[in-house]
Design a protein around this motif. Structure first.
Motif, PDB file in Angstrom:
ATOM      1  N   PRO A 241       0.819  -1.216   0.000  1.00 29.09           N
ATOM      2  CA  PRO A 241       0.000   0.000   0.000  1.00 29.09           C
ATOM      3  C   PRO A 241       0.852   1.265   0.000  1.00 29.09           C
ATOM      4  O   PRO A 241       1.852   1.352   0.708  1.00 29.09           O
ATOM      5  N   TYR A 242       0.458   2.232  -0.822  1.00 22.62           N
ATOM      6  CA  TYR A 242       1.091   3.553  -0.808  1.00 22.62           C
ATOM      7  C   TYR A 242      -0.028   4.577  -0.667  1.00 22.62           C
ATOM      8  O   TYR A 242      -0.939   4.633  -1.498  1.00 22.62           O
ATOM      9  N   GLY A 243       0.040   5.361   0.395  1.00 19.50           N
ATOM     10  CA  GLY A 243      -1.056   6.265   0.709  1.00 19.50           C
ATOM     11  C   GLY A 243      -0.743   7.724   0.454  1.00 19.50           C
ATOM     12  O   GLY A 243       0.396   8.171   0.581  1.00 19.50           O
ATOM     13  N   ILE A 244      -1.779   8.475   0.089  1.00 14.48           N
ATOM     14  CA  ILE A 244      -1.701   9.919  -0.118  1.00 14.48           C
ATOM     15  C   ILE A 244      -2.858  10.543   0.650  1.00 14.48           C
ATOM     16  O   ILE A 244      -4.011  10.116   0.505  1.00 14.48           O
ATOM     17  N   TYR A 245      -2.549  11.530   1.466  1.00 18.49           N
ATOM     18  CA  TYR A 245      -3.589  12.185   2.263  1.00 18.49           C
ATOM     19  C   TYR A 245      -3.640  13.665   1.914  1.00 18.49           C
ATOM     20  O   TYR A 245      -2.631  14.368   1.989  1.00 18.49           O
ATOM     21  N   ASP A 246      -4.816  14.128   1.505  1.00 16.46           N
ATOM     22  CA  ASP A 246      -5.043  15.534   1.174  1.00 16.46           C
ATOM     23  C   ASP A 246      -5.528  16.230   2.443  1.00 16.46           C
ATOM     24  O   ASP A 246      -6.677  16.048   2.867  1.00 16.46           O
ATOM     25  N   MET A 247      -4.663  17.028   3.049  1.00 21.83           N
ATOM     26  CA  MET A 247      -4.991  17.656   4.324  1.00 21.83           C
ATOM     27  C   MET A 247      -6.126  18.662   4.192  1.00 21.83           C
ATOM     28  O   MET A 247      -6.947  18.812   5.098  1.00 21.83           O
ATOM     29  N   ALA A 248      -6.189  19.367   3.061  1.00 19.52           N
ATOM     30  CA  ALA A 248      -7.216  20.397   2.892  1.00 19.52           C
ATOM     31  C   ALA A 248      -8.605  19.788   2.731  1.00 19.52           C
ATOM     32  O   ALA A 248      -9.586  20.291   3.282  1.00 19.52           O
ATOM     33  N   ALA A 249      -8.697  18.691   1.982  1.00 17.68           N
ATOM     34  CA  ALA A 249     -10.000  18.087   1.695  1.00 17.68           C
ATOM     35  C   ALA A 249     -10.356  16.943   2.640  1.00 17.68           C
ATOM     36  O   ALA A 249     -11.478  16.437   2.596  1.00 17.68           O
ATOM     37  N   ASN A 250      -9.409  16.517   3.483  1.00 16.24           N
ATOM     38  CA  ASN A 250      -9.613  15.378   4.380  1.00 16.24           C
ATOM     39  C   ASN A 250     -10.020  14.131   3.591  1.00 16.24           C
ATOM     40  O   ASN A 250     -10.980  13.439   3.918  1.00 16.24           O
ATOM     41  N   THR A 251      -9.268  13.877   2.526  1.00 16.63           N
ATOM     42  CA  THR A 251      -9.516  12.692   1.705  1.00 16.63           C
ATOM     43  C   THR A 251      -8.227  11.893   1.572  1.00 16.63           C
ATOM     44  O   THR A 251      -7.124  12.452   1.616  1.00 16.63           O
ATOM     45  N   GLY A 252      -8.383  10.603   1.404  1.00 19.19           N
ATOM     46  CA  GLY A 252      -7.228   9.730   1.259  1.00 19.19           C
ATOM     47  C   GLY A 252      -7.263   8.971  -0.049  1.00 19.19           C
ATOM     48  O   GLY A 252      -8.329   8.766  -0.646  1.00 19.19           O
ATOM     49  N   TRP A 253      -6.089   8.580  -0.492  1.00 19.30           N
ATOM     50  CA  TRP A 253      -5.944   7.774  -1.704  1.00 19.30           C
ATOM     51  C   TRP A 253      -4.902   6.704  -1.406  1.00 19.30           C
ATOM     52  O   TRP A 253      -3.807   7.007  -0.939  1.00 19.30           O
ATOM     53  N   VAL A 254      -5.250   5.451  -1.654  1.00 15.94           N
ATOM     54  CA  VAL A 254      -4.320   4.353  -1.395  1.00 15.94           C
ATOM     55  C   VAL A 254      -4.213   3.492  -2.645  1.00 15.94           C
ATOM     56  O   VAL A 254      -5.221   3.029  -3.186  1.00 15.94           O
ATOM     57  N   THR A 255      -2.991   3.310  -3.102  1.00 12.22           N
ATOM     58  CA  THR A 255      -2.713   2.416  -4.223  1.00 12.22           C
ATOM     59  C   THR A 255      -2.121   1.123  -3.675  1.00 12.22           C
ATOM     60  O   THR A 255      -1.187   1.164  -2.869  1.00 12.22           O
ATOM     61  N   ILE A 256      -2.662  -0.006  -4.102  1.00  8.43           N
ATOM     62  CA  ILE A 256      -2.145  -1.312  -3.689  1.00  8.43           C
ATOM     63  C   ILE A 256      -1.288  -1.862  -4.824  1.00  8.43           C
ATOM     64  O   ILE A 256      -1.796  -2.232  -5.881  1.00  8.43           O
ATOM     65  N   GLY A 257       0.018  -1.879  -4.612  1.00  8.59           N
ATOM     66  CA  GLY A 257       0.926  -2.407  -5.620  1.00  8.59           C
ATOM     67  C   GLY A 257       1.119  -3.902  -5.467  1.00  8.59           C
ATOM     68  O   GLY A 257       0.928  -4.463  -4.382  1.00  8.59           O
ATOM     69  N   THR A 258       1.521  -4.550  -6.553  1.00  4.84           N
ATOM     70  CA  THR A 258       1.698  -6.004  -6.530  1.00  4.84           C
ATOM     71  C   THR A 258       3.102  -6.431  -6.943  1.00  4.84           C
ATOM     72  O   THR A 258       3.358  -7.621  -7.105  1.00  4.84           O
ATOM     73  N   ASP A 259       4.016  -5.462  -7.113  1.00  3.98           N
ATOM     74  CA  ASP A 259       5.358  -5.826  -7.569  1.00  3.98           C
ATOM     75  C   ASP A 259       6.407  -5.468  -6.519  1.00  3.98           C
ATOM     76  O   ASP A 259       6.677  -6.261  -5.629  1.00  3.98           O
ATOM     77  N   HIS A 260       6.993  -4.277  -6.601  1.00  3.56           N
ATOM     78  CA  HIS A 260       8.016  -3.865  -5.645  1.00  3.56           C
ATOM     79  C   HIS A 260       7.743  -2.447  -5.154  1.00  3.56           C
ATOM     80  O   HIS A 260       7.186  -1.623  -5.884  1.00  3.56           O
ATOM     81  N   ASP A 261       8.154  -2.185  -3.930  1.00  3.25           N
ATOM     82  CA  ASP A 261       7.983  -0.861  -3.335  1.00  3.25           C
ATOM     83  C   ASP A 261       9.166   0.009  -3.743  1.00  3.25           C
ATOM     84  O   ASP A 261      10.140   0.162  -3.009  1.00  3.25           O
ATOM     85  N   THR A 262       9.089   0.589  -4.925  1.00  2.86           N
ATOM     86  CA  THR A 262      10.177   1.396  -5.471  1.00  2.86           C
ATOM     87  C   THR A 262       9.753   2.853  -5.592  1.00  2.86           C
ATOM     88  O   THR A 262       8.579   3.199  -5.429  1.00  2.86           O
ATOM     89  N   ALA A 263      10.725   3.702  -5.913  1.00  4.03           N
ATOM     90  CA  ALA A 263      10.428   5.121  -6.122  1.00  4.03           C
ATOM     91  C   ALA A 263       9.484   5.306  -7.304  1.00  4.03           C
ATOM     92  O   ALA A 263       8.607   6.179  -7.283  1.00  4.03           O
ATOM     93  N   ALA A 264       9.656   4.482  -8.332  1.00  8.15           N
ATOM     94  CA  ALA A 264       8.773   4.575  -9.499  1.00  8.15           C
ATOM     95  C   ALA A 264       7.330   4.282  -9.106  1.00  8.15           C
ATOM     96  O   ALA A 264       6.391   4.941  -9.575  1.00  8.15           O
ATOM     97  N   PHE A 265       7.134   3.299  -8.226  1.00 11.85           N
ATOM     98  CA  PHE A 265       5.787   2.976  -7.753  1.00 11.85           C
ATOM     99  C   PHE A 265       5.213   4.121  -6.926  1.00 11.85           C
ATOM    100  O   PHE A 265       4.032   4.474  -7.054  1.00 11.85           O
ATOM    101  N   ALA A 266       6.037   4.724  -6.078  1.00  6.27           N
ATOM    102  CA  ALA A 266       5.570   5.836  -5.245  1.00  6.27           C
ATOM    103  C   ALA A 266       5.095   7.004  -6.105  1.00  6.27           C
ATOM    104  O   ALA A 266       4.014   7.562  -5.888  1.00  6.27           O
ATOM    105  N   VAL A 267       5.902   7.370  -7.099  1.00  4.49           N
ATOM    106  CA  VAL A 267       5.530   8.495  -7.955  1.00  4.49           C
ATOM    107  C   VAL A 267       4.341   8.126  -8.842  1.00  4.49           C
ATOM    108  O   VAL A 267       3.481   8.971  -9.121  1.00  4.49           O
TER     109      VAL A 267
END
Length: 376
Positions: free
Chosen positions: A39-65
């Motif tokens: 899981p890689y999460g993004i939290y929007d502080m202004a809107a109080n919303t979250g976004w989570v991407t579930i990856g299935t390969d490797h936790d790399t910088a490319a996956f984060a971006v």
């Protein structure tokens, strides 16, 4: 062992339990037969919303971006249609760590794609739990799936998407089945070519990536911010000038030669303390030091001479102010033990051009400094 515990244990512990039950397998074997869920999460502080991407390969910088790109395309550009800048607060380590070259490289690509100026502020090492995402997003996700076996990616996505809070938190989740290979190297030339402006305060933790090559006039960055990434033509030989070091080149060379063995022992002690055990590979393997022994001595001498602030010394040695500070902290006691006490110069430099002008070979030019030789 219950199904819940089986799905929440690490591959190493699962392998140990299977071996105890008579099925001799390694952690790698278990990992090869198990579905990955990163899981890689993004939290929007202004809107109080979250976004989570579930990856299935490797936790790399490319996956984060890629996760940030997905959020921007699905939500960000619609919620903030007039935005020209994006601020990211990130942990100091992991796939989006401040030392990760791929993180900066892929963020630069994202900046070019979106036209956004992307500013990143990393939390200092050891303070990742200060990140707002831990308290406002991940904590609620953890409570929501507590006691529920995460038996598939679909179950994870549904559970995460159902997360809410009394303050109105909403979360979107999706699966990313893309491939993100590890072991990709980013060269020094690629890093040097990035359109990046490091901020004056801890430029290794705080920086801005531009959608096009950095131009202080075009980007509106301050001279202090633009300073950290302007190219310099000062060579090591120029920085060893007696006018700067307060000693002859021969004296500086002899000091460097004398301190090199001690610095290598000192560095090995630091690495051993960090590892918690003796090295497992031969000396010379693994990550290389950011500064050579001679550079560490030279940088420390220039620092003790009080010729320039740390961020300028970092630029001159193509590294960060923090690296220079650590080098000076380690080398200074060794210099003192050898009776070397560089005295402060009256010259003060703020840009590489100031140093070039100071070192002008025109003998008729009066230089604004009084130089004192180092103590023998």
């Amino acid at each position: 062992m219950s199904p819940l515990r089986w799905t929440t244990k690490s591959t190493r512990k699962l392998a140990a339990e299977l071996t105890r039950q008579g099925h001799r397998v390694s952690a790698d074997t278990v990992a090869g037969h198990a579905e990955k869920a990163i899981p890689y999460g993004i939290y929007d502080m202004a809107a109080n919303t979250g976004w989570v991407t579930i990856g299935t390969d490797h936790d790399t910088a490319a996956f984060a971006v890629a996760s940030i790109r997905r959020w921007w395309q699905a939500r960000g550009r619609h919620d903030y249609s007039g935005a020209g800048r994006l601020l990211i607060t990130a942990d100091g380590g992991g796939s989006n760590g401040y030392r990760t070259r791929g993180w900066k490289t892929h963020l630069a690509d994202l900046a070019a794609e979106t036209g956004l100026e992307i500013t990143v502020c990393h939390l200092p090492p050891g303070t990742s739990k200060w990140n707002k995402i831990e308290h406002r997003l991940f904590s609620h996700i953890t409570m929501n799936w507590r006691g529920r076996p995460l038996t598939s990616h679909e179950v994870m996505i549904q559970t995460i998407a159902a997360t809410t809070s009394r303050t109105g938190l909403t979360v979107q989740a999706e699966r990313d089945s893309g491939e993100y290979p590890t072991g990709i190297r980013i060269s020094d030339d690629e890093i040097a070519a990035l359109p990046i402006t490091r901020h004056r305060f801890h430029g290794d933790w705080n920086y801005t990536l531009h959608p096009q090559p950095v131009d202080a006039a075009a980007t509106g960055s301050t001279p202090d911010e633009a300073l950290a990434d302007r190219p310099t033509h000062l060579t090591r030989y120029a920085l060893q000038d007696p006018e700067l070091t307060g000693m002859t080149r021969r004296q500086l060379s002899d000091i460097s030669d004398a301190l090199t063995p001690e610095m290598e022992i000192q560095r090995e002690q630091v690495l051993r303390a960090r590892r918690g055990h003796e090295r497992l590979v031969a000396p010379g393997a693994g990550a290389k030091a950011k500064l050579t022994s001679a550079d560490r001595v030279l940088a420390t001498v220039l620092h003790l001479r009080k010729l320039a602030p740390m961020h300028l010394l970092g630029q001159l040695f193509n590294t960060t102010a923090m690296t220079i500070s650590r080098a000076a902290r380690d080398v200074r006691p060794l210099l003192e033990a050898h009776g070397v006490h560089p005295t402060a110069s009256t010259a003060r430099f703020h840009t590489p051009e100031d140093i070039v002008s100071f070192l002008d070979t025109d003998e008729t030019k009066i230089k604004s400094a009084c130089l004192f030789p180092a103590s023998p």
